[in-house]
Scaffold this active site. Structure first.
Site, PDB file in Angstrom:
ATOM      1  N   GLY A 274       8.403  -8.635  -1.862  1.00 19.04           N
ATOM      2  CA  GLY A 274       7.895  -7.274  -1.727  1.00 19.04           C
ATOM      3  C   GLY A 274       8.930  -6.251  -2.142  1.00 19.04           C
ATOM      4  O   GLY A 274       9.137  -5.977  -3.327  1.00 19.04           O
TER       5      GLY A 274
ATOM      6  N   GLU B 113       0.842  -1.195   0.000  1.00 18.48           N
ATOM      7  CA  GLU B 113       0.000   0.000   0.000  1.00 18.48           C
ATOM      8  C   GLU B 113       0.878   1.247   0.000  1.00 18.48           C
ATOM      9  O   GLU B 113       1.826   1.355   0.779  1.00 18.48           O
ATOM     10  CB  GLU B 113      -0.892  -0.043   1.251  1.00 18.48           C
ATOM     11  CG  GLU B 113      -2.190   0.684   1.116  1.00 18.48           C
ATOM     12  CD  GLU B 113      -2.069   2.133   1.506  1.00 18.48           C
ATOM     13  OE1 GLU B 113      -2.727   2.970   0.861  1.00 18.48           O
ATOM     14  OE2 GLU B 113      -1.301   2.439   2.431  1.00 18.48           O
TER      15      GLU B 113
ATOM     16  N   ASN C 212       7.345 -15.403   2.867  1.00 22.86           N
ATOM     17  CA  ASN C 212       7.544 -13.989   2.522  1.00 22.86           C
ATOM     18  C   ASN C 212       8.415 -13.306   3.575  1.00 22.86           C
ATOM     19  O   ASN C 212       8.312 -13.590   4.755  1.00 22.86           O
ATOM     20  CB  ASN C 212       6.169 -13.298   2.423  1.00 22.86           C
ATOM     21  CG  ASN C 212       6.256 -11.775   2.371  1.00 22.86           C
ATOM     22  OD1 ASN C 212       5.704 -11.084   3.223  1.00 22.86           O
ATOM     23  ND2 ASN C 212       6.960 -11.235   1.391  1.00 22.86           N
ATOM     24  N   GLY C 213       9.239 -12.400   3.068  1.00 20.05           N
ATOM     25  CA  GLY C 213      10.049 -11.553   3.944  1.00 20.05           C
ATOM     26  C   GLY C 213      11.520 -11.634   3.643  1.00 20.05           C
ATOM     27  O   GLY C 213      12.107 -12.710   3.646  1.00 20.05           O
TER      28      GLY C 213
ATOM     29  N   GLN D 189      -6.998  -7.651  -1.997  1.00 25.49           N
ATOM     30  CA  GLN D 189      -6.881  -7.874  -0.556  1.00 25.49           C
ATOM     31  C   GLN D 189      -7.844  -6.984   0.234  1.00 25.49           C
ATOM     32  O   GLN D 189      -7.947  -5.788  -0.025  1.00 25.49           O
ATOM     33  CB  GLN D 189      -5.444  -7.589  -0.104  1.00 25.49           C
ATOM     34  CG  GLN D 189      -5.209  -7.982   1.343  1.00 25.49           C
ATOM     35  CD  GLN D 189      -3.800  -7.660   1.821  1.00 25.49           C
ATOM     36  OE1 GLN D 189      -3.462  -6.491   1.974  1.00 25.49           O
ATOM     37  NE2 GLN D 189      -2.990  -8.682   2.038  1.00 25.49           N
TER      38      GLN D 189
ATOM     39  N   CYS E 239      -1.004  -6.221   8.748  1.00 27.21           N
ATOM     40  CA  CYS E 239      -0.677  -4.794   8.702  1.00 27.21           C
ATOM     41  C   CYS E 239      -0.343  -4.269  10.100  1.00 27.21           C
ATOM     42  O   CYS E 239      -1.133  -4.418  11.037  1.00 27.21           O
ATOM     43  CB  CYS E 239      -1.848  -4.015   8.110  1.00 27.21           C
ATOM     44  SG  CYS E 239      -1.463  -2.264   7.978  1.00 27.21           S
TER      45      CYS E 239
END
Ligand SMILES: Cc1cc2nc3c(=O)[nH]c(=O)nc-3n(C[C@H](O)[C@H](O)[C@H](O)COP(=O)(O)O)c2cc1C
EC number: 1.3.1.-
Length: 327
Positions: free
Chosen positions: A224, A10, A200-201, A69, A99
């Site tokens: 990401g 975002e 992820n990460g 999402q 988030c």
């Protein structure tokens, strides 16, 4: 090799950057930035605003499917909005349980819900009831709020609630975006659920990708910030997995990126007001500096510019745009 997913981000990755990154990167799926749902039924245009790809079969121009999402904490409201979204035929419906933003968490949304697996179950099962089987219903979670004491309970709750796959951002909320990501925790989650788990990460390089797959035991990886900083990363990961020697270096990658930078800028100018357009370019260039020295030079050149026209002229001077010569 497994799948490569482009992460929702975002304020950083919108339809324009998704368009550009999926043209270079060959991602299997992208996930839109979150749409916050609180108290009311959003009109169709609210979903289209965040995911304009919905009008093109929920795919980017390169053909990459885009899941949408949702973020919220009320099961009934999320279900009502998920039903509305489902009527627009998205490539998937994803729920955000990661988030860390204080404004979102104050209303009980995002990572806050990881303290309450029972609520995760209530949300997932309410949404499950309204999402038709042909639309993949998924979730994205962090490891927890402050620690990992309820991580596995959260994953089990989402599984019992009916999600068909799960992306795990392998950090707690308290860890923010600080390295390391605990990829070994993705393996522990993978052991307790029956569906595919995506790690992820902190994947910035091909080496990171290899280690992430090995430690998580999961072939599917979501990328990401690394995808934004290095648009060629996904391509390099695939080439390495296929045993190909990718004949490219940073400066030829930078040259290859120029038409995409130009396309990005032209699309931003068409969508965003001239006052806000420069900020969007600076944001991406700021990320690209991590990979390309040339991006650093360009970033410094546009940093102080406020108007879109000035930025356009500067990009032209740096050979990014090919403007017609003045009469
Ligand atoms: C600027 C920014 C915005 C983000 N927005 C979202 C979002 O809308 N939804 C979400 O699930 N995750 C969001 N994330 C988290 C990313 O999807 C991802 O999980 C995180 O950045 C870790 O992956 P990375 O280390 O590869 O960047 C955001 C991250 C950043 C840096």
């Amino acid at each position: 090799m497994g799948k490569l997913l482009l992460a929702p981000m975002e304020g950083l990755v919108d339809d324009i950057l998704r368009d550009v990154l999926t043209r270079v990167g060959a991602y299997d799926l992208a996930v839109s930035e979150f749409i916050r749902v609180s108290g009311s039924l959003l009109p169709a245009r609210a979903f289209h605003r965040v995911c304009p790809e919905l009008t093109r079969g929920s795919r980017t121009r390169a053909g990459t499917p885009v899941a949408v999402q949702l973020l919220g904490s009320d099961p009934g409201c999320l279900a009502e909005n998920a039903a509305q979204l489902a009527s627009l035929s998205p490539a998937g419906i994803d729920l955000n349980f990661g988030c860390p933003a204080p404004t979102v968490n104050r209303h009980g949304g995002g990572a806050m819900l990881l303290a309450d697996p029972e609520q995760l179950f209530r949300i997932a099962s309410a949404v499950r009831r309204v999402v038709p089987a042909e639309i993949p219903f998924t979730a994205k979670m962090r490891l927890g709020m402050r620690d990992t004491s309820r991580t596995l309970d959260c994953a089990r709750a989402l599984a019992a609630g009916g999600v068909v796959s799960l992306v795990v951002h392998a950090r707690t909320r308290a860890e923010g975006y600080r390295p390391p990501a605990h990829w070994e925790w993705v393996a522990r989650i993978d052991e307790v659920v029956q569906f595919p788990v995506t790690a992820n990460g902190e994947v910035w390089t091909t080496d990171d990708h290899v280690r992430c797959c090995s430690l998580s035991g999961c072939p599917d990886v979501m990328i990401g910030r690394g995808a934004v900083a290095d648009p060629f990363l996904a391509r390099r990961i695939r080439a390495l997995a296929a045993g190909e020697e990718l004949a490219s270096d940073r400066s030829s990658d930078w040259r290859r990126l120029q038409p995409l930078l130009a396309s990005f800028w032209l699309q931003v100018c068409a969508k965003v007001s001239p006052r806000h357009a420069p900020g969007r370019l600076k944001l991406w260039l700021g990320a690209l500096r991590r990979t390309f020295v040339e991006a650093d030079v360009l970033f410094l050149a546009v940093r102080e510019l406020r108007g879109a026209d000035d930025v356009t002229r500067m990009l032209d001077r740096h050979g990014v745009l090919r403007l017609p010569a003045p009469a």
